[in-house]
Design an enzyme around this catalytic site. Structure first.
Site, mmCIF file in Angstrom:
data_model
loop_
_atom_site.group_PDB
_atom_site.id
_atom_site.type_symbol
_atom_site.label_atom_id
_atom_site.label_comp_id
_atom_site.label_asym_id
_atom_site.label_seq_id
_atom_site.Cartn_x
_atom_site.Cartn_y
_atom_site.Cartn_z
ATOM 1 C CE LYS A 123 -2.295 -0.489 3.871
ATOM 2 N NZ LYS A 123 -1.893 -2.037 4.386
ATOM 3 N NE ARG B 212 -3.842 -1.139 10.512
ATOM 4 C CZ ARG B 212 -2.998 -0.491 9.867
ATOM 5 N NH1 ARG B 212 -2.978 0.668 9.184
ATOM 6 N NH2 ARG B 212 -1.824 -1.345 9.616
ATOM 7 N NE ARG C 6 7.175 -3.272 6.037
ATOM 8 C CZ ARG C 6 5.885 -2.994 6.208
ATOM 9 N NH1 ARG C 6 4.936 -2.873 5.027
ATOM 10 N NH2 ARG C 6 5.299 -3.220 7.337
ATOM 11 N NE ARG D 87 6.851 -0.755 10.240
ATOM 12 C CZ ARG D 87 5.553 -0.927 9.384
ATOM 13 N NH1 ARG D 87 5.429 -0.417 8.299
ATOM 14 N NH2 ARG D 87 4.445 -1.303 9.809
ATOM 15 N NE ARG E 12 1.929 -5.311 11.222
ATOM 16 C CZ ARG E 12 3.278 -5.104 10.535
ATOM 17 N NH1 ARG E 12 4.583 -5.744 10.770
ATOM 18 N NH2 ARG E 12 3.356 -4.313 9.474
HETATM 19 P P1 ADP Z 1 1.203 -2.175 7.737
HETATM 20 O O1 ADP Z 1 -0.159 -1.722 6.739
HETATM 21 O O2 ADP Z 1 2.240 -2.791 7.097
HETATM 22 O O3 ADP Z 1 0.705 -2.982 8.950
HETATM 23 P P2 ADP Z 1 1.109 0.473 9.053
HETATM 24 O O4 ADP Z 1 2.173 1.448 8.933
HETATM 25 O O5 ADP Z 1 -0.174 1.000 8.279
HETATM 26 O O6 ADP Z 1 1.664 -0.869 8.342
HETATM 27 O O7 ADP Z 1 0.666 0.429 10.311
HETATM 28 C C1 ADP Z 1 1.512 -0.083 11.450
HETATM 29 C C2 ADP Z 1 0.881 -0.075 12.695
HETATM 30 O O8 ADP Z 1 0.456 1.280 13.169
HETATM 31 C C3 ADP Z 1 -0.492 -1.007 12.898
HETATM 32 O O9 ADP Z 1 -0.098 -2.231 13.215
HETATM 33 C C4 ADP Z 1 -1.279 -0.353 14.150
HETATM 34 O O10 ADP Z 1 -0.716 -0.529 15.259
HETATM 35 C C5 ADP Z 1 -0.925 1.364 13.712
HETATM 36 N N1 ADP Z 1 -1.856 1.877 12.969
HETATM 37 C C6 ADP Z 1 -1.579 2.428 11.861
HETATM 38 N N2 ADP Z 1 -2.850 2.922 11.377
HETATM 39 C C7 ADP Z 1 -3.697 2.678 12.175
HETATM 40 C C8 ADP Z 1 -5.085 2.911 12.206
HETATM 41 N N3 ADP Z 1 -5.900 3.417 11.307
HETATM 42 N N4 ADP Z 1 -5.851 2.361 13.397
HETATM 43 C C9 ADP Z 1 -5.108 1.793 14.451
HETATM 44 N N5 ADP Z 1 -3.913 1.508 14.586
HETATM 45 C C10 ADP Z 1 -3.155 1.945 13.317
#
Ligand code: ADP
Ligand code: ZN
Length: 211
Positions: free
Chosen positions: A13, A88, A123, A155, A166
């Site tokens: 994404k 999310r 990654r 990360r 996740r």
């Molecule tokens: P990925 O899509 O690879 O899991 P992100 O960078 O989008 O990575 O998100 C990493 C972490 O940040 C998530 O696992 C969560 O803990 C937190 N996070 C990100 N966006 C949200 C959201 N919209 N609501 C709740 N937690 C979030």
């Protein structure tokens, strides 16, 4: 274009958002990037979010809804934006609707759970600007550094145990959002491919951007 990118962790994404941003001339708003920046800077938000992120859990809805609303209220968002990683949960999607923001399309980028695990293990991310890389699929043009000079790091939440959480969180809490937007006639689907360029093409097709 006001666009939401949906998809499991590691679907690509962030990379697709970056490509679309340039192509459409609109900014990407990534809650993951914002939260990790807050952690790096040691702000109150960062200290609060860090535990959730490192466990592979979601940060509470009211927190992320707050930061996204604030960002969307800025003037540059009027011409369009790409939301990456938000909403999310169905509650987040409902809060976005309730705030009066009209989304045009929701793109679901689909990849299998096996692919996710393979992707996340390779990654990397720039420690300075947050640009995403992959040791095999998207190496940095500057070797082990980002063009901005930052170091490429893994990360903290890309370890095996957290990745499993996740993926589970994605299926249980995030995937139901597809139905929410499907019901509004906004959902389009693209299948992630092995090659980045092929995925980019699928995404463009799904959004009707081919020329
Ligand atoms: P990925 O899509 O690879 O899991 P992100 O960078 O989008 O990575 O998100 C990493 C972490 O940040 C998530 O696992 C969560 O803990 C937190 N996070 C990100 N966006 C949200 C959201 N919209 N609501 C709740 N937690 C979030
Ligand atoms: Zn960088």
């Amino acid at each position: 274009m006001k666009l939401i990118l949906l998809g499991p962790p590691g679907a690509g994404k962030g990379t697709q958002a970056e490509i679309l941003s340039k192509r459409l001339g609109i900014d990407t708003i990534s809650t993951g990037v914002m939260l990790r920046a807050a952690i790096r800077e040691g702000t109150e938000l960062g200290r609060m979010a860090e535990g959730y992120i490192n466990d592979g859990k979601l940060v509470p809805d009211d927190v992320v809804v707050g930061i996204v609303k604030e960002r969307l209220s800025q003037e540059d968002c009027e011409k369009g934006f790409i939301l990456d990683g938000f909403p999310r949960t169905t509650a987040q999607a409902e809060a976005l609707t309730a705030s009066g923001v009209e989304i045009d399309k929701v793109l679901s980028l689909e990849v299998s759970d096996e692919t996710i695990i393979e992707r996340l293990s390779g990654r990397r991310e720039c420690s300075k600007c947050g640009t995403p890389y992959h040791v095999v699929f998207k190496p940095s043009p500057n070797g082990d550094k980002c063009p901005c000079g930052g170091e490429l790091i893994q990360r903290a939440d890309d370890n095996e145990e957290t990745v499993k959480n996740r993926i589970e969180v994605y299926h249980n809490q995030t995937e139901p959002i597809k139905e929410y937007y499907q019901a509004q006639g906004k959902l389009v689907v693209a299948y992630g491919k092995e090659e980045l360029a092929d995925t980019t093409l699928e995404v463009a097709k799904a959004l009707g951007l081919e020329d």
